[in-house]
Design an enzyme around this catalytic site. Structure first.
Site, mmCIF file in Angstrom:
data_model
loop_
_atom_site.group_PDB
_atom_site.id
_atom_site.type_symbol
_atom_site.label_atom_id
_atom_site.label_comp_id
_atom_site.label_asym_id
_atom_site.label_seq_id
_atom_site.Cartn_x
_atom_site.Cartn_y
_atom_site.Cartn_z
ATOM 1 N N ASP A 1 0.822 -1.225 0.000
ATOM 2 C CA ASP A 1 0.000 0.000 0.000
ATOM 3 C C ASP A 1 0.852 1.269 0.000
ATOM 4 O OD1 ASP A 1 -2.321 -1.663 0.271
ATOM 5 O OD2 ASP A 1 -1.820 -1.848 2.392
ATOM 6 N N LYS B 1 2.132 1.810 -5.124
ATOM 7 C CA LYS B 1 2.730 1.209 -6.331
ATOM 8 C C LYS B 1 1.865 1.461 -7.554
ATOM 9 C CE LYS B 1 2.996 -2.912 -4.567
ATOM 10 N NZ LYS B 1 2.735 -2.616 -3.171
ATOM 11 N N GLY C 1 -4.345 -4.947 -4.607
ATOM 12 C CA GLY C 1 -5.453 -4.108 -5.059
ATOM 13 C C GLY C 1 -4.943 -2.776 -5.518
ATOM 14 N N HIS C 2 -5.343 -2.349 -6.706
ATOM 15 C CA HIS C 2 -4.982 -0.997 -7.085
ATOM 16 C C HIS C 2 -6.057 -0.374 -7.961
ATOM 17 C CE1 HIS C 2 -2.415 -3.827 -9.508
ATOM 18 N NE2 HIS C 2 -3.277 -3.402 -10.387
ATOM 19 N N GLN D 1 2.009 -6.374 -2.863
ATOM 20 C CA GLN D 1 2.332 -6.327 -1.427
ATOM 21 C C GLN D 1 3.637 -5.547 -1.224
ATOM 22 O OE1 GLN D 1 1.555 -9.904 -2.599
ATOM 23 N NE2 GLN D 1 -0.487 -9.078 -2.481
HETATM 24 P P1 IMP Z 1 -2.569 -12.930 2.425
HETATM 25 O O1 IMP Z 1 -1.646 -12.414 1.382
HETATM 26 O O2 IMP Z 1 -4.019 -12.763 2.067
HETATM 27 O O3 IMP Z 1 -2.241 -14.336 2.837
HETATM 28 O O4 IMP Z 1 -2.366 -12.028 3.753
HETATM 29 C C1 IMP Z 1 -1.161 -12.100 4.527
HETATM 30 C C2 IMP Z 1 -0.766 -10.719 5.033
HETATM 31 O O5 IMP Z 1 -0.416 -9.890 3.919
HETATM 32 C C3 IMP Z 1 -1.870 -9.967 5.775
HETATM 33 O O6 IMP Z 1 -1.268 -9.190 6.786
HETATM 34 C C4 IMP Z 1 -2.451 -9.046 4.714
HETATM 35 O O7 IMP Z 1 -3.064 -7.922 5.267
HETATM 36 C C5 IMP Z 1 -1.196 -8.691 3.939
HETATM 37 N N1 IMP Z 1 -1.470 -8.317 2.548
HETATM 38 C C6 IMP Z 1 -1.784 -9.123 1.521
HETATM 39 N N2 IMP Z 1 -1.942 -8.416 0.390
HETATM 40 C C7 IMP Z 1 -1.694 -7.131 0.699
HETATM 41 C C8 IMP Z 1 -1.663 -5.911 -0.055
HETATM 42 O O8 IMP Z 1 -1.876 -5.878 -1.273
HETATM 43 N N3 IMP Z 1 -1.356 -4.787 0.644
HETATM 44 C C9 IMP Z 1 -1.061 -4.803 1.972
HETATM 45 N N4 IMP Z 1 -1.078 -5.907 2.704
HETATM 46 C C10 IMP Z 1 -1.388 -7.056 2.086
#
Ligand code: IMP
Length: 401
Positions: A13, A16, A40-41, A213
């Protein structure tokens, strides 16, 4: 050589989406190489708003090719839904513009069910996005994943489903039928991605590798176990696409001028006071995918210095500097002793930087803040974002490829 990877240096977040969108204009091909629809963007192109979580950002630009590499975990229904959505907004998508690597593992319904049921066990909560990302990567490493190319052969698919069913509880015939229903739609995009990308690299095309991420969520180098299940560092662009690492020389590290995090896990500079609230409100810090509030804190220089080192960042894109505009004092974490941050205090500039496009127009104190970040992270700042719009940007380098 023109290849460039864009990664987040914090917990995701960082912004990007905006930078990838800016750079995509100068790219020929845009590649996703890890993660899935947990990212997500939002992209704004000529008054149209596109919300993407799986497709590469280039998909909204008619003259670019978008690629989903093998390092991604792919929910095929989500893919078709997103393609349909983008097409309904007037953008044509066909196999000449979208390619998927055939060894990309699928996210299937049992992955999502498992992810969500684990998250209900509160003492083991990671705060995942609940999209099935972790279980899908576990199956890849456990050699029981269904890969998108398996959809080509019914007998092979049944065999692979039978192997998965030894581990997961699901109705094999029902899932086979569900996949049979969509396979032609998905398979039309499946291609020899490594060959395509390497040929284009040799021809001098500009390829933009779009990370999802952030580095602190990397499964090896992040705040384990509070991480995502993929490698989010720049090196993954190679493994997750089939382009050798020595052909991806440029690394832009997207870095917020303060720190945020969603989900559980440690965050050294987290603020629980009105300054934290101020950053959250002014920065509109809510997750794009899940809508969750983001935790906010001061800039953590040792952390960014480390992730710049791990990624081999060649330049920082410093985002959301304007969110700090009204603060009288700004702190930077310069060191951490026994988990406690050591702060340096800098005077705030208390004037608006919104929309500034020329570095010399920035208030002197804002320039000093940026210089201090460069010193502490030992990395040059090559782009400064002064607002959410594309043109609210200071470019300190002519070309990024
Ligand atoms: P997962 O990727 O759904 O398994 O989540 C694992 C961790 O990564 C959690 O803390 C989520 O909030 C974080 N996370 C996953 N995708 C994103 C993203 O696009 N932005 C920020 N945090 C993310």
């Amino acid at each position: 050589m023109g290849n460039l990877v864009v990664v987040g240096t914090q917990w995701g977040d960082e912004g990007k989406g905006k930078v990838v969108d800016l750079l995509a204009e100068h790219a020929d091909i845009i590649v996703r190489f890890q993660g899935g629809h947990n990212a997500g963007h939002t992209l704004v192109i000529e008054d149209k708003v596109f919300k993407l979580s799986l497709l590469p950002s280039g998909i909204v630009r008619q003259d670019k090719v978008s690629v989903i590499g093998n390092g991604v975990v792919l929910n095929p229904w989500k893919l078709l839904e997103e393609i349909e959505l983008v097409q309904s907004q007037g953008v044509n998508i066909d196999p000449s513009r979208l390619m998927i690597a055939e060894n990309t593992p699928l996210i299937l319904p049992y992955h999502q069910a498992l992810d969500q049921s684990r998250e209900e066990v509160t003492d083991k909560k990671i705060g995942t996005t609940g999209r099935g990302i972790g279980p899908a990567y576990e199956d890849k490493a456990g050699r029981r994943a269904i890969k998108v190319g398996d959809l080509r052969d019914d007998e092979l698919l049944k065999h692979r489903l039978a192997i998965a069913a030894e581990y997961h509880n699901f109705d094999q015939q029902q899932l086979f039928n569900q996949l049979a229903h969509i396979k032609e739609h998905v398979l039309q995009y499946v291609n020899d991605v490594p060959l395509y990308l390497n040929q284009k690299t040799d021809l001098g095309f500009n390829i933009l590798f779009e990370g999802a991420q952030g580095s602190m969520l990397d499964v090896d180098f992040g705040t384990y176990p509070y991480v995502t299940s993929s490698n989010t560092l720049a090196g993954m662009a190679s493994i997750g696409s089939g382009v050798p690492h020595n052909k991806i020389p440029n690394v832009i590290g997207i870095t917020k001028a303060y720190t945020t995090r969603v989900g559980e896990g440690p965050m050294t500079t987290e603020l629980f006071d009105e300054v934290g609230e101020h950053l959250a409100n002014v920065g509109k810090e809510k997750g794009t995918v899940t809508g969750r509030d983001r935790r906010c804190g001061w800039f953590d220089a040792p952390q960014v210095r480390k992730t710049c080192m791990l990624n081999g960042v060649t330049g920082i894109a410093l985002m959301k500097i304007d969110v700090l505009d009204k603060l009288e004092t700004i702190k930077i974490c310069t060191d951490v002793h026994n988990g406690i941050p050591v702060y340096e205090e800098l005077p705030g500039w208390c004037t608006s930087t919104i929309g500034i496009t020329d570095y010399s127009d920035l208030p002197r104190l804002a320039q000093e803040y940026i210089n201090r970040i460069e010193q502490l992270t030992q990395t040059e700042v090559v782009l400064i974002s002064t607002g959410p719009e594309r043109d609210q940007t200071i470019l300190l380098q002519d070309s990024f490829f």
